[in-house]
Design a protein around this motif. Sequence first.
Motif, PDB file in Angstrom:
ATOM      1  N   THR A  34       0.831  -1.210   0.000  1.00  0.00           N
ATOM      2  CA  THR A  34       0.000   0.000   0.000  1.00  0.00           C
ATOM      3  C   THR A  34       0.866   1.260   0.000  1.00  0.00           C
ATOM      4  O   THR A  34       0.554   2.244  -0.670  1.00  0.00           O
ATOM      5  CB  THR A  34      -0.916  -0.012   1.243  1.00  0.00           C
ATOM      6  N   ARG A  35       1.952   1.214   0.754  1.00  0.00           N
ATOM      7  CA  ARG A  35       2.840   2.388   0.792  1.00  0.00           C
ATOM      8  C   ARG A  35       3.388   2.686  -0.604  1.00  0.00           C
ATOM      9  O   ARG A  35       3.423   3.840  -1.034  1.00  0.00           O
ATOM     10  CB  ARG A  35       4.003   2.139   1.756  1.00  0.00           C
ATOM     11  N   LYS A  82       1.995   1.934  -3.409  1.00  0.00           N
ATOM     12  CA  LYS A  82       0.889   2.418  -4.218  1.00  0.00           C
ATOM     13  C   LYS A  82       0.625   3.901  -3.937  1.00  0.00           C
ATOM     14  O   LYS A  82       0.431   4.703  -4.860  1.00  0.00           O
ATOM     15  CB  LYS A  82      -0.340   1.574  -3.870  1.00  0.00           C
ATOM     16  N   LEU A  83       0.638   4.265  -2.651  1.00  0.00           N
ATOM     17  CA  LEU A  83       0.378   5.662  -2.289  1.00  0.00           C
ATOM     18  C   LEU A  83       1.454   6.577  -2.867  1.00  0.00           C
ATOM     19  O   LEU A  83       1.158   7.661  -3.361  1.00  0.00           O
ATOM     20  CB  LEU A  83       0.338   5.808  -0.761  1.00  0.00           C
ATOM     21  N   LYS A  84       2.691   6.114  -2.820  1.00  0.00           N
ATOM     22  CA  LYS A  84       3.794   6.925  -3.372  1.00  0.00           C
ATOM     23  C   LYS A  84       3.585   7.150  -4.847  1.00  0.00           C
ATOM     24  O   LYS A  84       3.802   8.241  -5.359  1.00  0.00           O
ATOM     25  CB  LYS A  84       5.133   6.216  -3.145  1.00  0.00           C
TER      26      LYS A  84
END
Lengths: 166, 420
Positions: A153-154, A156-158
């Motif tokens: 998820t991290r 993806k957020l980046k």
Amino acid sequence: MKVWRYGDDVNTDLLFPGKYTYTCSTAEEIKPHLLEDLDPSFAENVKEGDIIIAGKNFGCGSSREQPVLGLKSVGIEAIIAESFARIFYRAAINQGLVLIECPEAVKAYSEGDTIVLNIEKGSITVGGKTFSFPVLPEEILAIRDAGGLLAYTRLKLKKFKSKEAH
Amino acid sequence: MGKTFAEKILARKSGRKEVVPGQIVTVKPDHLLTHDNTAAIIGKIGPELEEYGVVSNDLSVIVIDHVVPAANEKTAINHKKIREFVSRFNIKNFYDAGEGICHQVVMEKGHALPGNIVLGSDSHTCTYGALNALSSGIDRTEAAALMLTGETWLKVPESIKMTLSGELPPGVYAKDLILHIIGDIGADGANYCSVEFHGSVNKLDMEERMTISNMGVEMGAKNATFPYDSVTEKYLRSIGVQGGYEPVRADEDALYSKELEYDMSDIVPKIAKPHTVDNVVDIDEIQGLDIDQFFIGTCTNGRLSDLREAARILKGKKIAPGRRLLVLPASRSVYREAMSEGLIDIFVSAGGMILPPGCGPCLGAHQGVLAPGERCLSTANRNFKGRMGSKEAEIYLASPATVAASALKGSIADPREVIG
Ligand code: SF4
């Protein structure tokens, strides 16, 4: 490596009693209660690299993830079962705990057999006999390769963020 | 070839024309339910919340219900963290301790609608199948990721069709029916599957459907769903929802992995014996077994119709000496209705104790846990070893009427003998 052998329908309350759900959430807090009501010797004696073999419907019951977190953190290399309950299966993917659904391998196992795993190829050797199990689909492997769902998820957020910046 | 409920809803929500079982799709659920575990969930993503915030302040439905009011300092701190999170990120759908059990609150407040996808970090999220939603349990880590991104993957499940016929006889309830089904197909009988109920479902009202969908996970199901019909519409209207949703109906020629038929008129009162939910017997096989504690409540059977049935049996009578009866309305609104109908007075006069709306002793954290060697007859959905406290205690599951009739005797009794 030790193999821990259990039966069918090992539920989440047996893996980690519900009464601790809201007081234990870190690996250290979870560990002493792992399998407390099923096998009191487990928490004390489990070692990194150990394997669990079980029957059908392993992990049925609650959505609490302490069982998965706990088993991952004590270093269980894989759980081999005839089948897994759905939420437990998902939680294991999200934490990078290896689950292998292979009823033939479970049936072939007898006490003292050595177990060799090849996760990439989807094969398992139990006491000299080799069985295959389905390799995970790409979408799921991406989560595992990232190091679990939160790491995934991290990333993806980046990506979202850098797209927005362009 | 026709499509099942799950195939249709997952195609719609993933923006595809059609999907097939086994396929993995990305969806944005309409809502995400979390409860007391919200504290642990946000604890996993502190830095990310700082940097990115939540993806939407309308996605989360947060209900504090599992250990309410707080039982100790640790649970109190958890609740406090949740309240701080809610106010900091301006979470729109927040229900503090006392409002009710999360699943009841989600339904009553209209957060699950026909054709919706709702995911929740609680295994009984499948309850909203009663309302024609696809709803399912996920773990805390996934709930955390959802709060940040609003999307996740779902595997398109195989589907099982259960066709009901006939009508439940007097003294026999939805709880008996679902226990019968679980006993029949086993605790993993619907593992990974979407279960659809068809046939004479119009004979089951919304509360009965909730009891049935609630227990879908006890046969391993991903979701357990009823079709949208006049019963659904009437319920939605009663909670102030008119339109604004799109029901999903399976095609007549959809392909199922299994098709089963159950005649409701054949069902008798059932008991699930320790320590698995599929260990189900007819009541006459176990009548007379001594019980210490009787528990009427939980997200399975703590609704108004459940309390009414129990009160009908207990009215003007006393429970057996030396026994405890705990009654727990599933929500504040159920509690108020039960008060105004005089049900609470019946329970208290019969010797019962009323607990605040919430999960109560269901998960063994507080309020009425069991001592070693004790037996509880409960309307909950799970009887796992150790679930209500001691691992040397035993939990038996039954309908509210069976629990009430048994409380009068102090041992397992057939409600049909007291209900005409
Ligand atoms: S009442 Fe029991 S089963 Fe229902 S949500 Fe609460 S703890 Fe879970």
